[in-house]
Motif scaffolding. Structure first.
Motif, PDB file in Angstrom:
ATOM      1  N   GLN A  71       0.821  -1.220   0.000  1.00 49.53           N
ATOM      2  CA  GLN A  71       0.000   0.000   0.000  1.00 49.53           C
ATOM      3  C   GLN A  71       0.855   1.271   0.000  1.00 49.53           C
ATOM      4  N   ALA A  72       1.955   1.248   0.762  1.00 45.44           N
ATOM      5  CA  ALA A  72       2.793   2.452   0.863  1.00 45.44           C
ATOM      6  C   ALA A  72       3.873   2.472  -0.227  1.00 45.44           C
ATOM      7  N   LYS A  73       3.835   1.465  -1.121  1.00 46.32           N
ATOM      8  CA  LYS A  73       4.797   1.367  -2.244  1.00 46.32           C
ATOM      9  C   LYS A  73       6.251   1.438  -1.760  1.00 46.32           C
ATOM     10  N   LEU A  74       6.571   0.632  -0.757  1.00 48.55           N
ATOM     11  CA  LEU A  74       7.948   0.612  -0.253  1.00 48.55           C
ATOM     12  C   LEU A  74       8.872   0.053  -1.329  1.00 48.55           C
ATOM     13  N   SER A  75      10.148   0.484  -1.294  1.00 47.42           N
ATOM     14  CA  SER A  75      11.045   0.035  -2.362  1.00 47.42           C
ATOM     15  C   SER A  75      11.550  -1.389  -2.126  1.00 47.42           C
ATOM     16  N   LYS A  76      11.743  -1.791  -0.843  1.00 44.08           N
ATOM     17  CA  LYS A  76      12.274  -3.132  -0.567  1.00 44.08           C
ATOM     18  C   LYS A  76      11.811  -3.615   0.793  1.00 44.08           C
ATOM     19  N   VAL A  77      11.702  -4.953   0.908  1.00 41.44           N
ATOM     20  CA  VAL A  77      11.424  -5.591   2.201  1.00 41.44           C
ATOM     21  C   VAL A  77      12.441  -6.718   2.392  1.00 41.44           C
ATOM     22  N   PHE A  78      12.983  -6.832   3.625  1.00 35.47           N
ATOM     23  CA  PHE A  78      13.772  -8.018   3.966  1.00 35.47           C
ATOM     24  C   PHE A  78      13.018  -8.809   5.023  1.00 35.47           C
ATOM     25  N   TRP A  79      12.959 -10.137   4.793  1.00 34.58           N
ATOM     26  CA  TRP A  79      12.299 -11.028   5.760  1.00 34.58           C
ATOM     27  C   TRP A  79      13.114 -12.322   5.844  1.00 34.58           C
TER      28      TRP A  79
END
Ligand code: AKB
Length: 320
Positions: free
Chosen positions: A104-112
């Motif tokens: 929704q917030a159009k984040l550039s990257k996620v690490f999980w």
């Protein structure tokens, strides 16, 4: 410039990864969060955050103008078997909330982080391959495998950039581990440095893949910095340093502290370890983003003991 949010910043990985992110990007660019009231990184903006609360997570992302999330809050394997519904809710609701807010917030990257716990008895026990049979037997492992699939689904459906590593057992001295099966190795090193004997909850020859935290932190940062087009793995990357059994670890500790004694009383955690691979094939990580661990097993033992002994003096007779 958009900021980085670390969720679970007070945890075993979060404590050291947050410090490394601050070194790389500066304190103004990093926001720490955890379920505890107070943060460990005094110089940083801190938010008390329960990641299962989607509304509060969205507020934090908006308020701090977040562009990237490292989502590290999770229940581990042993504690997850004791509290299965809690572990499933924390691991799955938490991840889905992060993926949804990132979309929704159009984040550039996620690490999980995923884990070797995503593997199971059908996986080859030696050199577990990047792609192959995965039939986890713990709630934690099931949540990691399901999480890998959710990350791939979001990446494919919405074109999001979600990066992930299958961490082996991580060894560190800065923060307590959170109830894992590989914690015995940390407990043994803490006991040796404090001049105590130790009773291992895994059996003497129970070999598992392990890694020193500085290598795991560097791997995370290297993966997150790699150009996207280089990353060919469909989901989470296998990651390895070395494997050892309690016997091998104790032998190395006893070369430094000859009077250190260990007894073996395997408990329910033995069955968890028995379903995991003994070693991991991480050739895809080595090929795609030049992964290579820096610490040898003996380097790790020496560095751990050095830091732990500084913290808590050992008795004279134990100091070899
Ligand atoms: C655990 O033991 O549960 C963790 C892991 C291997 O993911 N350290």
């Amino acid at each position: 410039m958009k900021k980085i949010l670390v969720i679970g910043a007070n945890g075993q990985i979060g404590t050291e990864l947050t410090t490394a992110l601050v070194k790389l990007h500066g304190a103004k660019q990093v926001v720490a969060s955890d379920i505890q009231a107070l943060g460990r990184h005094q110089e940083l903006a801190y938010e008390k955050l329960d990641v299962t609360d989607a509304k509060r997570l969205a507020e934090v992302v908006q308020q701090h103008d977040i562009g990237e999330i490292y989502h590290l809050a999770a229940a581990l394997s042993a504690k997850g078997e004791e509290h299965p519904e809690w572990a499933w809710n924390l691991n799955m609701t938490g991840l889905l909330n992060v993926l949804e807010v990132a979309r929704q917030a159009k984040l550039s990257k996620v690490f999980w982080p995923s884990s070797i716990a995503a593997f199971g008895p059908s996986t080859p026990r030696d050199n577990a391959p990047q792609v192959g049979a995965m039939d986890p037997k713990t709630v934690y492992g099931i949540s990691k495998l399901a999480g890998e699939h959710w990350c791939s689904w979001y990446a494919e459906k919405y074109g999001m950039d979600i990066r992930s590593l299958r961490y082996p057992g991580l060894i560190s001295y800065s923060a307590e581990p959170g109830g894992g099966t590989t914690d015995y190795a940390i407990q043994a090193l803490f006991a040796a440095a404090a001049g105590h004997d130790y009773t291992s909850f895994l059996d003497v020859d129970s070999t598992l893949p392990m890694m020193y935290m500085p290598d795991a932190v560097r791997a995370t940062i290297e993966l997150m910095s790699a150009p996207k087009e280089q990353l060919k793995a469909a989901g989470s990357y296998n990651l390895a340093a070395w494997s050892f059994s309690p016997r091998e670890l104790v032998d190395i500790i006893q070369q430094r502290y000859p009077s250190f004694k260990v007894a073996y009383q395997p408990d329910f955690r033995q069955a968890i370890a028995d379903a995991w691979p003994r070693s991991i094939d991480d050739s895809q990580a080595r090929q795609d983003w030049s992964w290579s661990p820096a610490y040898s097993l003996t380097d790790m033992v020496d560095d751990m003991l050095l830091h732990l002994v500084k913290r808590k003096p050992v008795t004279q007779e134990r100091a070899a």
